[in-house]
Design an enzyme around this catalytic site. Structure first.
Site, PDB file in Angstrom:
ATOM      1  N   ASN A 154       1.110  -1.345  -0.022  1.00 44.75           N
ATOM      2  CA  ASN A 154      -0.277  -0.347  -0.301  1.00 44.75           C
ATOM      3  C   ASN A 154       0.807   1.174   0.313  1.00 44.75           C
ATOM      4  O   ASN A 154       1.379   1.909   0.930  1.00 44.75           O
ATOM      5  CB  ASN A 154      -0.699   0.369   1.249  1.00 44.75           C
ATOM      6  CG  ASN A 154      -2.046   1.415   1.221  1.00 44.75           C
ATOM      7  OD1 ASN A 154      -1.847   2.004   0.720  1.00 44.75           O
ATOM      8  ND2 ASN A 154      -2.624   1.665   2.644  1.00 44.75           N
ATOM      9  N   TRP A 155       1.345   1.662  -1.135  1.00 43.81           N
ATOM     10  CA  TRP A 155       2.154   2.865  -1.561  1.00 43.81           C
ATOM     11  C   TRP A 155       1.407   4.345  -0.829  1.00 43.81           C
ATOM     12  O   TRP A 155       1.783   4.906  -0.370  1.00 43.81           O
ATOM     13  CB  TRP A 155       2.082   2.969  -3.088  1.00 43.81           C
ATOM     14  CG  TRP A 155       3.182   1.495  -3.222  1.00 43.81           C
ATOM     15  CD1 TRP A 155       4.309   0.463  -2.585  1.00 43.81           C
ATOM     16  CD2 TRP A 155       3.532   2.121  -5.236  1.00 43.81           C
ATOM     17  NE1 TRP A 155       4.320   0.149  -3.950  1.00 43.81           N
ATOM     18  CE2 TRP A 155       4.421   0.929  -5.000  1.00 43.81           C
ATOM     19  CE3 TRP A 155       3.309   2.995  -6.112  1.00 43.81           C
ATOM     20  CZ2 TRP A 155       4.588   0.554  -6.233  1.00 43.81           C
ATOM     21  CZ3 TRP A 155       4.097   2.786  -7.117  1.00 43.81           C
ATOM     22  CH2 TRP A 155       5.188   1.360  -7.192  1.00 43.81           C
ATOM     23  N   LYS A 156       0.278   4.293   0.108  1.00 42.28           N
ATOM     24  CA  LYS A 156      -0.311   5.392   0.031  1.00 42.28           C
ATOM     25  C   LYS A 156      -0.404   6.680  -0.622  1.00 42.28           C
ATOM     26  O   LYS A 156      -0.385   6.476  -2.055  1.00 42.28           O
ATOM     27  CB  LYS A 156       0.021   5.698   1.567  1.00 42.28           C
ATOM     28  CG  LYS A 156      -0.195   4.292   2.454  1.00 42.28           C
ATOM     29  CD  LYS A 156      -0.001   4.602   4.456  1.00 42.28           C
ATOM     30  CE  LYS A 156      -0.166   3.571   4.563  1.00 42.28           C
ATOM     31  NZ  LYS A 156      -0.302   3.525   5.976  1.00 42.28           N
ATOM     32  N   HIS A 196      -9.600   1.408   4.856  1.00 44.31           N
ATOM     33  CA  HIS A 196      -8.609   1.933   5.467  1.00 44.31           C
ATOM     34  C   HIS A 196      -8.461   2.223   6.745  1.00 44.31           C
ATOM     35  O   HIS A 196      -9.067   2.805   6.618  1.00 44.31           O
ATOM     36  CB  HIS A 196      -6.880   2.190   4.079  1.00 44.31           C
ATOM     37  CG  HIS A 196      -6.083   2.065   5.218  1.00 44.31           C
ATOM     38  ND1 HIS A 196      -5.592   2.794   5.828  1.00 44.31           N
ATOM     39  CD2 HIS A 196      -4.850   1.120   4.845  1.00 44.31           C
ATOM     40  CE1 HIS A 196      -4.013   2.793   6.864  1.00 44.31           C
ATOM     41  NE2 HIS A 196      -3.902   1.800   5.520  1.00 44.31           N
ATOM     42  N   GLU A 210      -7.167   4.380   7.521  1.00 47.48           N
ATOM     43  CA  GLU A 210      -7.266   6.046   7.004  1.00 47.48           C
ATOM     44  C   GLU A 210      -8.052   7.072   6.456  1.00 47.48           C
ATOM     45  O   GLU A 210      -8.768   7.768   6.774  1.00 47.48           O
ATOM     46  CB  GLU A 210      -5.546   5.964   6.241  1.00 47.48           C
ATOM     47  CG  GLU A 210      -4.602   6.390   7.097  1.00 47.48           C
ATOM     48  CD  GLU A 210      -3.107   5.628   6.383  1.00 47.48           C
ATOM     49  OE1 GLU A 210      -2.851   5.267   5.377  1.00 47.48           O
ATOM     50  OE2 GLU A 210      -1.797   5.554   7.141  1.00 47.48           O
ATOM     51  N   GLU A 227      -5.554  -4.829  10.384  1.00 53.51           N
ATOM     52  CA  GLU A 227      -4.594  -3.877  10.409  1.00 53.51           C
ATOM     53  C   GLU A 227      -4.992  -3.208  11.906  1.00 53.51           C
ATOM     54  O   GLU A 227      -6.105  -2.059  11.830  1.00 53.51           O
ATOM     55  CB  GLU A 227      -4.391  -2.562   9.136  1.00 53.51           C
ATOM     56  CG  GLU A 227      -4.514  -4.090   8.541  1.00 53.51           C
ATOM     57  CD  GLU A 227      -3.490  -2.745   7.254  1.00 53.51           C
ATOM     58  OE1 GLU A 227      -2.550  -2.650   6.653  1.00 53.51           O
ATOM     59  OE2 GLU A 227      -3.962  -1.050   6.947  1.00 53.51           O
ATOM     60  N   GLY A 252       2.500   2.626  10.735  1.00 54.19           N
ATOM     61  CA  GLY A 252       2.849   3.761  10.801  1.00 54.19           C
ATOM     62  C   GLY A 252       3.968   4.455  11.844  1.00 54.19           C
ATOM     63  O   GLY A 252       4.916   5.104  11.978  1.00 54.19           O
ATOM     64  N   SER A 305       3.521  -1.860  10.621  1.00 55.90           N
ATOM     65  CA  SER A 305       4.870  -2.021  10.828  1.00 55.90           C
ATOM     66  C   SER A 305       4.981  -3.070  10.866  1.00 55.90           C
ATOM     67  O   SER A 305       6.119  -3.807  10.844  1.00 55.90           O
ATOM     68  CB  SER A 305       4.747  -1.563  12.041  1.00 55.90           C
ATOM     69  OG  SER A 305       4.194   0.008  12.264  1.00 55.90           O
ATOM     70  N   GLY A 356       2.421  -1.164   4.646  1.00 55.22           N
ATOM     71  CA  GLY A 356       2.681   0.340   4.103  1.00 55.22           C
ATOM     72  C   GLY A 356       3.824   1.310   3.660  1.00 55.22           C
ATOM     73  O   GLY A 356       4.655   1.048   3.199  1.00 55.22           O
ATOM     74  N   GLY A 357       5.260   1.671   4.544  1.00 50.55           N
ATOM     75  CA  GLY A 357       5.973   2.098   4.780  1.00 50.55           C
ATOM     76  C   GLY A 357       7.228   1.354   4.010  1.00 50.55           C
ATOM     77  O   GLY A 357       7.599   1.943   3.137  1.00 50.55           O
TER      78      GLY A 357
HETATM   79  P1  PGA Z   1       2.687   0.640   7.538  1.00 55.17           P
HETATM   80  O1  PGA Z   1       1.017   0.670   6.939  1.00 55.17           O
HETATM   81  O2  PGA Z   1       2.896  -0.720   7.553  1.00 55.17           O
HETATM   82  O3  PGA Z   1       3.419   1.802   7.610  1.00 55.17           O
HETATM   83  O4  PGA Z   1       2.002   0.324   9.332  1.00 55.17           O
HETATM   84  C1  PGA Z   1       0.151  -0.268   7.357  1.00 55.17           C
HETATM   85  C2  PGA Z   1      -0.809   0.018   6.208  1.00 55.17           C
HETATM   86  O5  PGA Z   1      -1.558   1.449   6.482  1.00 55.17           O
HETATM   87  O6  PGA Z   1      -1.605  -0.833   5.363  1.00 55.17           O
END
Ligand code: PGA
Length: 255
Positions: free
Chosen positions: A11-13, A97, A99, A169, A175, A215, A236-237
Protein backbone atom coordinates in the site's frame (compact mmCIF):
# COMPACT_ATOMS: atom_id res chain seq x y z
CA UNK A 1 0.04 -26.06 6.59
CA UNK A 2 -3.17 -24.42 5.37
CA UNK A 3 -3.85 -24.51 1.65
CA UNK A 4 -4.29 -20.77 1.44
CA UNK A 5 -1.89 -19.14 -1.05
CA UNK A 6 -0.06 -16.34 0.77
CA UNK A 7 -0.71 -12.79 -0.43
CA UNK A 8 1.41 -9.70 0.23
CA UNK A 9 0.23 -6.29 -0.92
CA UNK A 10 2.11 -3.00 -0.95
CA UNK A 11 0.00 0.00 0.00
CA UNK A 12 2.01 2.92 -1.29
CA UNK A 13 -0.52 5.40 0.12
CA UNK A 14 0.19 8.95 -1.15
CA UNK A 15 3.87 8.33 -1.80
CA UNK A 16 6.32 8.13 -4.73
CA UNK A 17 6.15 9.98 -8.02
CA UNK A 18 5.54 8.48 -11.43
CA UNK A 19 9.17 7.62 -12.23
CA UNK A 20 9.72 6.13 -8.77
CA UNK A 21 6.54 4.07 -9.01
CA UNK A 22 7.50 2.76 -12.43
CA UNK A 23 11.00 1.87 -11.19
CA UNK A 24 9.72 0.10 -8.08
CA UNK A 25 7.25 -1.94 -10.13
CA UNK A 26 9.97 -2.85 -12.65
CA UNK A 27 12.25 -4.00 -9.83
CA UNK A 28 9.46 -6.10 -8.32
CA UNK A 29 8.94 -7.77 -11.71
CA UNK A 30 12.66 -8.42 -12.16
CA UNK A 31 12.97 -9.93 -8.66
CA UNK A 32 9.57 -11.60 -8.50
CA UNK A 33 11.20 -15.07 -8.44
CA UNK A 34 12.57 -14.33 -4.96
CA UNK A 35 9.07 -14.93 -3.56
CA UNK A 36 7.61 -17.04 -6.33
CA UNK A 37 4.82 -18.71 -4.34
CA UNK A 38 3.54 -15.50 -2.74
CA UNK A 39 0.79 -13.63 -4.58
CA UNK A 40 2.04 -10.03 -4.92
CA UNK A 41 -0.02 -6.88 -5.31
CA UNK A 42 1.09 -3.27 -5.77
CA UNK A 43 -1.32 -0.48 -4.83
CA UNK A 44 -0.04 2.86 -6.12
CA UNK A 45 -1.91 6.17 -5.98
CA UNK A 46 -4.82 6.10 -8.45
CA UNK A 47 -3.20 8.57 -10.82
CA UNK A 48 -0.28 6.15 -11.36
CA UNK A 49 -2.29 2.95 -11.82
CA UNK A 50 -1.85 3.04 -15.59
CA UNK A 51 1.90 3.61 -15.40
CA UNK A 52 2.48 0.95 -12.76
CA UNK A 53 0.15 -1.43 -14.60
CA UNK A 54 2.25 -1.01 -17.74
CA UNK A 55 5.40 -1.80 -15.76
CA UNK A 56 3.74 -4.96 -14.42
CA UNK A 57 2.49 -6.12 -17.85
CA UNK A 58 3.38 -9.72 -18.57
CA UNK A 59 4.12 -10.51 -14.92
CA UNK A 60 1.76 -12.13 -12.45
CA UNK A 61 2.06 -9.26 -9.97
CA UNK A 62 -1.39 -7.79 -9.41
CA UNK A 63 -2.36 -4.16 -9.61
CA UNK A 64 -4.57 -2.76 -6.86
CA UNK A 65 -6.20 0.57 -6.01
CA UNK A 66 -6.38 2.10 -2.55
CA UNK A 67 -10.07 2.99 -2.69
CA UNK A 68 -13.11 2.94 -4.96
CA UNK A 69 -16.56 4.51 -4.95
CA UNK A 70 -19.62 2.33 -4.47
CA UNK A 71 -21.55 3.68 -7.48
CA UNK A 72 -20.78 2.57 -11.05
CA UNK A 73 -20.85 6.10 -12.53
CA UNK A 74 -22.39 9.51 -12.09
CA UNK A 75 -21.96 12.92 -10.51
CA UNK A 76 -19.35 12.03 -7.88
CA UNK A 77 -16.59 14.58 -8.35
CA UNK A 78 -13.16 13.24 -7.53
CA UNK A 79 -14.28 9.64 -7.18
CA UNK A 80 -13.30 6.51 -9.14
CA UNK A 81 -15.62 3.57 -9.84
CA UNK A 82 -14.63 -0.09 -9.51
CA UNK A 83 -15.31 -0.69 -13.21
CA UNK A 84 -12.83 2.09 -14.05
CA UNK A 85 -10.22 0.35 -11.93
CA UNK A 86 -10.86 -2.88 -13.82
CA UNK A 87 -10.57 -0.89 -17.05
CA UNK A 88 -7.01 0.21 -16.18
CA UNK A 89 -5.99 -3.32 -15.22
CA UNK A 90 -6.70 -3.52 -11.48
CA UNK A 91 -7.52 -6.88 -9.95
CA UNK A 92 -7.63 -5.70 -6.33
CA UNK A 93 -8.83 -2.75 -4.29
CA UNK A 94 -8.09 -1.87 -0.68
CA UNK A 95 -11.32 -0.86 1.07
CA UNK A 96 -11.99 0.55 4.52
CA UNK A 97 -8.38 1.30 5.37
CA UNK A 98 -8.24 2.91 8.82
CA UNK A 99 -6.93 6.14 7.31
CA UNK A 100 -10.07 6.35 5.19
CA UNK A 101 -12.29 5.33 8.10
CA UNK A 102 -10.72 8.06 10.27
CA UNK A 103 -9.93 10.83 7.77
CA UNK A 104 -12.82 10.35 5.33
CA UNK A 105 -15.51 9.14 7.71
CA UNK A 106 -15.97 5.73 6.09
CA UNK A 107 -18.28 3.62 8.24
CA UNK A 108 -18.84 -0.13 8.10
CA UNK A 109 -21.99 0.57 6.05
CA UNK A 110 -19.97 2.55 3.49
CA UNK A 111 -17.28 -0.12 3.36
CA UNK A 112 -20.02 -2.71 2.89
CA UNK A 113 -21.45 -0.86 -0.14
CA UNK A 114 -17.99 -0.43 -1.64
CA UNK A 115 -17.17 -4.11 -1.07
CA UNK A 116 -20.35 -5.18 -2.85
CA UNK A 117 -19.63 -2.83 -5.76
CA UNK A 118 -16.03 -4.02 -6.07
CA UNK A 119 -17.08 -7.68 -6.10
CA UNK A 120 -19.78 -6.95 -8.67
CA UNK A 121 -17.13 -5.37 -10.90
CA UNK A 122 -14.91 -8.43 -10.54
CA UNK A 123 -12.29 -6.95 -8.20
CA UNK A 124 -10.82 -8.69 -5.17
CA UNK A 125 -11.50 -6.36 -2.24
CA UNK A 126 -8.91 -6.20 0.53
CA UNK A 127 -11.20 -5.22 3.39
CA UNK A 128 -9.41 -3.61 6.34
CA UNK A 129 -10.42 -3.79 9.98
CA UNK A 130 -8.65 -3.03 13.22
CA UNK A 131 -8.99 -1.46 16.66
CA UNK A 132 -7.47 1.75 18.01
CA UNK A 133 -5.10 1.81 20.98
CA UNK A 134 -7.85 3.21 23.18
CA UNK A 135 -10.18 0.36 22.18
CA UNK A 136 -7.48 -2.25 22.82
CA UNK A 137 -6.63 -0.81 26.22
CA UNK A 138 -10.32 -0.80 27.15
CA UNK A 139 -10.46 -4.53 26.36
CA UNK A 140 -12.75 -3.94 23.38
CA UNK A 141 -10.63 -5.41 20.56
CA UNK A 142 -12.83 -8.46 20.03
CA UNK A 143 -16.03 -6.42 19.98
CA UNK A 144 -14.67 -3.74 17.69
CA UNK A 145 -13.13 -6.10 15.15
CA UNK A 146 -16.14 -8.44 15.17
CA UNK A 147 -18.49 -5.49 14.56
CA UNK A 148 -16.32 -4.20 11.71
CA UNK A 149 -16.14 -7.61 10.01
CA UNK A 150 -19.87 -8.23 10.37
CA UNK A 151 -20.77 -4.71 9.22
CA UNK A 152 -18.30 -4.52 6.34
CA UNK A 153 -19.26 -7.92 4.96
CA UNK A 154 -23.00 -7.90 5.73
CA UNK A 155 -25.20 -9.52 3.12
CA UNK A 156 -22.38 -11.05 1.07
CA UNK A 157 -22.85 -14.54 -0.32
CA UNK A 158 -20.40 -17.27 0.71
CA UNK A 159 -19.11 -17.20 -2.90
CA UNK A 160 -18.26 -13.53 -2.54
CA UNK A 161 -16.73 -13.94 0.90
CA UNK A 162 -14.47 -16.63 -0.49
CA UNK A 163 -13.13 -14.20 -3.11
CA UNK A 164 -12.13 -11.36 -0.81
CA UNK A 165 -9.14 -10.76 1.41
CA UNK A 166 -9.41 -9.39 4.94
CA UNK A 167 -6.61 -7.26 6.36
CA UNK A 168 -6.32 -7.00 10.13
CA UNK A 169 -4.55 -3.72 10.81
CA UNK A 170 -4.51 -2.55 14.43
CA UNK A 171 -4.63 1.23 14.08
CA UNK A 172 -1.98 1.68 16.77
CA UNK A 173 0.48 -0.37 14.71
CA UNK A 174 0.07 1.51 11.42
CA UNK A 175 3.07 3.66 10.59
CA UNK A 176 4.15 3.72 14.23
CA UNK A 177 6.87 1.09 14.23
CA UNK A 178 4.83 -0.70 16.92
CA UNK A 179 3.93 -4.12 15.57
CA UNK A 180 1.36 -6.42 17.17
CA UNK A 181 2.98 -9.43 18.76
CA UNK A 182 2.51 -12.61 16.74
CA UNK A 183 0.22 -13.91 19.50
CA UNK A 184 -1.91 -10.73 19.53
CA UNK A 185 -2.26 -10.85 15.75
CA UNK A 186 -2.99 -14.58 15.64
CA UNK A 187 -5.72 -14.22 18.25
CA UNK A 188 -7.54 -11.60 16.18
CA UNK A 189 -6.99 -13.49 12.91
CA UNK A 190 -8.55 -16.59 14.46
CA UNK A 191 -11.49 -14.46 15.64
CA UNK A 192 -11.94 -13.01 12.13
CA UNK A 193 -11.90 -16.51 10.64
CA UNK A 194 -14.54 -17.66 13.14
CA UNK A 195 -16.78 -14.76 12.14
CA UNK A 196 -16.21 -15.47 8.45
CA UNK A 197 -17.32 -19.02 9.24
CA UNK A 198 -20.56 -17.67 10.70
CA UNK A 199 -21.14 -15.31 7.77
CA UNK A 200 -20.37 -18.02 5.19
CA UNK A 201 -19.38 -21.53 6.23
CA UNK A 202 -16.33 -22.79 8.16
CA UNK A 203 -15.05 -24.42 4.94
CA UNK A 204 -15.26 -21.10 3.08
CA UNK A 205 -13.66 -19.25 6.00
CA UNK A 206 -10.80 -21.70 5.87
CA UNK A 207 -10.05 -20.59 2.31
CA UNK A 208 -10.16 -16.80 2.93
CA UNK A 209 -6.80 -15.09 3.15
CA UNK A 210 -6.36 -12.82 6.18
CA UNK A 211 -3.44 -10.39 6.02
CA UNK A 212 -1.79 -8.67 8.93
CA UNK A 213 -0.85 -5.01 8.53
CA UNK A 214 0.84 -2.46 10.73
CA UNK A 215 4.59 -1.79 10.74
CA UNK A 216 5.47 -5.09 9.05
CA UNK A 217 9.19 -5.07 8.33
CA UNK A 218 11.73 -7.67 7.20
CA UNK A 219 12.96 -8.04 10.78
CA UNK A 220 9.57 -8.74 12.38
CA UNK A 221 7.78 -10.65 9.63
CA UNK A 222 9.08 -14.17 10.28
CA UNK A 223 7.17 -14.73 13.52
CA UNK A 224 4.01 -13.23 12.06
CA UNK A 225 4.28 -15.44 8.96
CA UNK A 226 4.63 -18.50 11.19
CA UNK A 227 1.16 -18.00 12.70
CA UNK A 228 -1.45 -20.42 11.37
CA UNK A 229 -4.08 -17.79 10.53
CA UNK A 230 -1.79 -15.08 9.10
CA UNK A 231 -1.80 -15.54 5.34
CA UNK A 232 0.14 -12.53 4.21
CA UNK A 233 0.67 -8.85 4.88
CA UNK A 234 -0.61 -5.44 3.87
CA UNK A 235 2.55 -3.37 3.91
CA UNK A 236 2.77 0.41 3.99
CA UNK A 237 6.14 2.02 4.67
CA UNK A 238 8.24 -1.05 3.92
CA UNK A 239 6.54 -1.54 0.55
CA UNK A 240 8.26 1.59 -0.77
CA UNK A 241 11.63 -0.17 -0.77
CA UNK A 242 12.02 -3.12 -3.11
CA UNK A 243 14.43 -4.96 -0.80
CA UNK A 244 12.09 -4.73 2.18
CA UNK A 245 8.94 -5.55 0.24
CA UNK A 246 10.50 -8.60 -1.38
CA UNK A 247 11.98 -9.80 1.91
CA UNK A 248 8.51 -9.63 3.47
CA UNK A 249 6.99 -11.47 0.50
CA UNK A 250 9.69 -14.11 0.77
CA UNK A 251 8.94 -14.69 4.45
CA UNK A 252 5.43 -15.82 3.45
CA UNK A 253 6.55 -17.92 0.46
CA UNK A 254 5.86 -21.62 0.86
CA UNK A 255 8.70 -24.00 0.28
P1 PGA B 1 2.64 0.52 7.68
O1 PGA B 1 1.20 0.69 7.01
O2 PGA B 1 3.22 -0.78 7.16
O3 PGA B 1 3.41 1.72 7.22
O4 PGA B 1 2.43 0.48 9.16
C1 PGA B 1 0.35 -0.41 6.82
C2 PGA B 1 -0.95 0.03 6.22
O5 PGA B 1 -1.46 1.09 6.59
O6 PGA B 1 -1.51 -0.67 5.35
Amino acid sequence: MPARPPIVAGNWKMNLDRAQGRALAATAVARRHEAASTELVLCPPAVYLDTVGAALAGSDIGLGAQNAHDKPSGAFTGEVASAMLVDVGCRYVILGHSERRTLCGETDAVVNQKTKAALAAGLVPIVCVGETLEEREAGRTTDVVATQVRGSLAGLSPEHIEKLVVAYEPVWAIGTGKVATPAQAQEVHALIRRILGELATPAVANRVRIQYGGSVKPDNVADLAAQPDIDGALVGGASLKADDFLAIAKAFARA
